[in-house]
Design a protein around this motif. Structure first.
Motif, mmCIF file in Angstrom:
data_model
loop_
_atom_site.group_PDB
_atom_site.id
_atom_site.type_symbol
_atom_site.label_atom_id
_atom_site.label_comp_id
_atom_site.label_asym_id
_atom_site.label_seq_id
_atom_site.Cartn_x
_atom_site.Cartn_y
_atom_site.Cartn_z
ATOM 1 N N ALA A 1 -38.341 -15.207 -5.784
ATOM 2 C CA ALA A 1 -38.097 -15.561 -4.399
ATOM 3 C C ALA A 1 -37.264 -14.483 -3.716
ATOM 4 C CB ALA A 1 -37.388 -16.906 -4.319
ATOM 5 N N LYS B 1 -34.864 -13.245 -0.185
ATOM 6 C CA LYS B 1 -33.631 -13.708 0.433
ATOM 7 C C LYS B 1 -33.913 -14.778 1.472
ATOM 8 C CE LYS B 1 -31.046 -9.441 0.094
ATOM 9 N NZ LYS B 1 -30.258 -8.464 0.840
ATOM 10 N N ASN B 2 -33.063 -15.790 1.502
ATOM 11 C CA ASN B 2 -33.160 -16.792 2.553
ATOM 12 C C ASN B 2 -32.813 -16.134 3.887
ATOM 13 O OD1 ASN B 2 -33.800 -18.741 0.685
ATOM 14 N ND2 ASN B 2 -31.732 -19.550 0.552
ATOM 15 N N ALA C 1 -39.702 -15.268 5.798
ATOM 16 C CA ALA C 1 -39.564 -16.231 4.693
ATOM 17 C C ALA C 1 -40.913 -16.516 4.028
ATOM 18 C CB ALA C 1 -38.942 -17.526 5.201
ATOM 19 N N GLN D 1 -41.689 -13.620 1.782
ATOM 20 C CA GLN D 1 -40.801 -13.510 0.634
ATOM 21 C C GLN D 1 -40.701 -14.800 -0.179
ATOM 22 O OE1 GLN D 1 -36.952 -12.107 1.876
ATOM 23 N NE2 GLN D 1 -37.759 -10.179 2.604
ATOM 24 N N SER E 1 -39.276 -17.698 0.594
ATOM 25 C CA SER E 1 -37.877 -18.129 0.641
ATOM 26 C C SER E 1 -37.693 -19.214 1.697
ATOM 27 C CB SER E 1 -36.964 -16.928 0.906
ATOM 28 O OG SER E 1 -37.265 -16.331 2.154
ATOM 29 N N GLU E 2 -36.462 -19.415 2.170
ATOM 30 C CA GLU E 2 -36.159 -20.472 3.128
ATOM 31 C C GLU E 2 -35.642 -19.903 4.436
ATOM 32 O OE1 GLU E 2 -33.913 -23.902 1.996
ATOM 33 O OE2 GLU E 2 -34.330 -23.555 -0.112
ATOM 34 N N SER F 1 -38.421 -24.654 3.824
ATOM 35 C CA SER F 1 -38.748 -23.893 2.630
ATOM 36 C C SER F 1 -40.188 -23.385 2.700
ATOM 37 C CB SER F 1 -38.578 -24.787 1.399
ATOM 38 O OG SER F 1 -38.950 -24.077 0.246
#
Length: 74
Positions: free
Chosen positions: A2, A4-5, A43, A46, A48-49, A64
């Motif tokens: 995952a 980066k958020n 996101a 990637q 991610s969130e 998410s």
């Protein structure tokens, strides 16, 4: 793995996208809506969130776009 958020945060009268752990903003926008759209795009790429902060800088929403370890049931 995952990525980066992405945080959508207030910067003066504008809004910014900030990767978790980064010291510099990724991008600046005139509206929160534009910042959310860009953060969502990052996101998704990637897995991610997106954490959306309100005017008071508290997290008001979280989305998410990766492997959610606990997906809600139907």
């Amino acid at each position: 793995m995952a990525g980066k958020n992405q945080h959508v945060v207030r910067r003066g009268n504008d809004w910014a996208v900030l990767g978790a752990g980064n010291s510099r903003d990724t991008a600046h926008f005139g509206t929160q809506r534009e910042a959310i759209a860009r953060a969502t795009e990052i996101a998704r790429n990637q897995s991610s969130e997106v954490l959306i902060h309100g005017r008071n800088n508290l997290i008001r929403e979280r989305n998410s776009y990766g492997n959610d370890p606990f997906p809600p049931r139907g």
